[in-house]
Design a protein around this motif. Structure first.
Motif, PDB file in Angstrom:
ATOM      1  N   UNK A  40       0.837  -1.204   0.000  1.00  0.00           N
ATOM      2  CA  UNK A  40       0.000   0.000   0.000  1.00  0.00           C
ATOM      3  C   UNK A  40       0.867   1.247   0.000  1.00  0.00           C
ATOM      4  N   UNK A  41       1.801   1.299  -0.935  1.00  0.00           N
ATOM      5  CA  UNK A  41       2.707   2.446  -0.985  1.00  0.00           C
ATOM      6  C   UNK A  41       2.043   3.666  -1.609  1.00  0.00           C
ATOM      7  N   UNK A  42       2.556   4.824  -1.215  1.00  0.00           N
ATOM      8  CA  UNK A  42       2.126   6.115  -1.737  1.00  0.00           C
ATOM      9  C   UNK A  42       3.391   6.942  -1.949  1.00  0.00           C
ATOM     10  N   UNK A  43       3.370   7.834  -2.919  1.00  0.00           N
ATOM     11  CA  UNK A  43       4.579   8.593  -3.252  1.00  0.00           C
ATOM     12  C   UNK A  43       4.192  10.030  -3.581  1.00  0.00           C
ATOM     13  N   UNK A  44       5.073  10.963  -3.215  1.00  0.00           N
ATOM     14  CA  UNK A  44       4.845  12.365  -3.527  1.00  0.00           C
ATOM     15  C   UNK A  44       6.195  13.013  -3.821  1.00  0.00           C
ATOM     16  N   UNK A  45       6.196  13.978  -4.747  1.00  0.00           N
ATOM     17  CA  UNK A  45       7.408  14.742  -5.019  1.00  0.00           C
ATOM     18  C   UNK A  45       7.430  15.916  -4.045  1.00  0.00           C
ATOM     19  N   UNK A  46       8.396  15.926  -3.130  1.00  0.00           N
ATOM     20  CA  UNK A  46       8.479  16.974  -2.122  1.00  0.00           C
ATOM     21  C   UNK A  46       9.109  18.240  -2.682  1.00  0.00           C
ATOM     22  N   UNK A  47      10.109  18.081  -3.535  1.00  0.00           N
ATOM     23  CA  UNK A  47      10.765  19.160  -4.277  1.00  0.00           C
ATOM     24  C   UNK A  47      11.148  18.560  -5.629  1.00  0.00           C
ATOM     25  N   UNK A  48      11.467  19.387  -6.598  1.00  0.00           N
ATOM     26  CA  UNK A  48      11.884  18.815  -7.880  1.00  0.00           C
ATOM     27  C   UNK A  48      13.039  17.822  -7.697  1.00  0.00           C
ATOM     28  N   UNK A  49      12.837  16.606  -8.155  1.00  0.00           N
ATOM     29  CA  UNK A  49      13.861  15.571  -8.065  1.00  0.00           C
ATOM     30  C   UNK A  49      13.935  14.859  -6.726  1.00  0.00           C
ATOM     31  N   UNK A  50      13.074  15.210  -5.764  1.00  0.00           N
ATOM     32  CA  UNK A  50      13.064  14.562  -4.452  1.00  0.00           C
ATOM     33  C   UNK A  50      11.704  13.911  -4.204  1.00  0.00           C
ATOM     34  N   UNK A 109      -1.395   4.115   4.207  1.00  0.00           N
ATOM     35  CA  UNK A 109      -0.968   5.514   4.197  1.00  0.00           C
ATOM     36  C   UNK A 109      -1.284   6.203   2.866  1.00  0.00           C
ATOM     37  N   UNK A 110      -1.534   7.493   2.952  1.00  0.00           N
ATOM     38  CA  UNK A 110      -1.724   8.336   1.768  1.00  0.00           C
ATOM     39  C   UNK A 110      -0.965   9.633   2.017  1.00  0.00           C
ATOM     40  N   UNK A 111      -0.017   9.945   1.152  1.00  0.00           N
ATOM     41  CA  UNK A 111       0.686  11.229   1.205  1.00  0.00           C
ATOM     42  C   UNK A 111      -0.046  12.221   0.323  1.00  0.00           C
ATOM     43  N   UNK A 112      -0.177  13.458   0.814  1.00  0.00           N
ATOM     44  CA  UNK A 112      -0.862  14.494   0.049  1.00  0.00           C
ATOM     45  C   UNK A 112      -0.157  15.817   0.269  1.00  0.00           C
ATOM     46  N   UNK A 113       0.234  16.455  -0.821  1.00  0.00           N
ATOM     47  CA  UNK A 113       0.912  17.752  -0.747  1.00  0.00           C
ATOM     48  C   UNK A 113      -0.010  18.813  -1.324  1.00  0.00           C
ATOM     49  N   UNK A 135       0.904  16.288   3.973  1.00  0.00           N
ATOM     50  CA  UNK A 135       0.079  15.555   4.934  1.00  0.00           C
ATOM     51  C   UNK A 135       0.244  14.056   4.722  1.00  0.00           C
ATOM     52  N   UNK A 136       0.197  13.310   5.818  1.00  0.00           N
ATOM     53  CA  UNK A 136       0.206  11.850   5.776  1.00  0.00           C
ATOM     54  C   UNK A 136      -1.049  11.381   6.491  1.00  0.00           C
ATOM     55  N   UNK A 137      -1.931  10.725   5.749  1.00  0.00           N
ATOM     56  CA  UNK A 137      -3.149  10.148   6.314  1.00  0.00           C
ATOM     57  C   UNK A 137      -2.943   8.647   6.406  1.00  0.00           C
ATOM     58  N   UNK A 138      -3.495   8.016   7.452  1.00  0.00           N
ATOM     59  CA  UNK A 138      -3.431   6.566   7.580  1.00  0.00           C
ATOM     60  C   UNK A 138      -4.504   6.092   8.546  1.00  0.00           C
TER      61      UNK A 138
END
Length: 120
Positions: A43-53, A103-107, A114-117
């Motif tokens: 149940x992975x989630x992914x978000x780009x925090x900054x360009x290239x990160x 988990x769900x990451x949301x920017x 935000x991290x929801x779980x």
């Protein structure tokens, strides 16, 4: 929130051209870790925090539904991949611990992350 409300919200979000991405580009494909400190994860989630990160989150532990299952994160940037780190463990007291999962990451546009779980 009622199921029909969630369904309507999902349809509105999907129909909105302003927030929907129409083309996808594969950026990278690699194994994130080969010797994790847990037996299973998903149940992975992914978000780009900054360009290239990138920041990844997933739930992991000995087995889905077990009390030792928690929410973990791993970051990927130009320097490489960080070691998995548990950020939510479902511990209520010294004698009570619930699994944490989905988990769900949301920017948001302003940059706050935000991290929801779910716990239980």
């Amino acid at each position: 929130m009622h199921k029909s409300t969630l369904l309507i919200l999902a349809h509105l979000l999907a129909a909105s051209g302003a927030i929907a991405q129409t083309q996808w580009e594969k950026v990278k494909e690699e194994l994130v870790f080969d010797q994790p400190p847990f037996s299973a994860c998903h149940a992975s989630t992914i978000v780009e925090t900054r360009p290239g990160e990138l920041l990844l989150s997933y739930f992991a532990g000995s087995q889905e539904g077990k009390a030792d299952v928690g929410i973990w994160i791993t970051s990927i940037d130009q320097q490489g991949t960080s070691a998995p780190r548990e950020v939510a463990d479902g511990v209520v007291s010294d004698t009570l611990r619930y699994p944490a999962w989905n988990p769900v990451l949301f920017k948001v546009r302003e940059g706050r992350l935000f991290l929801f779980y779910k716990v239980g």
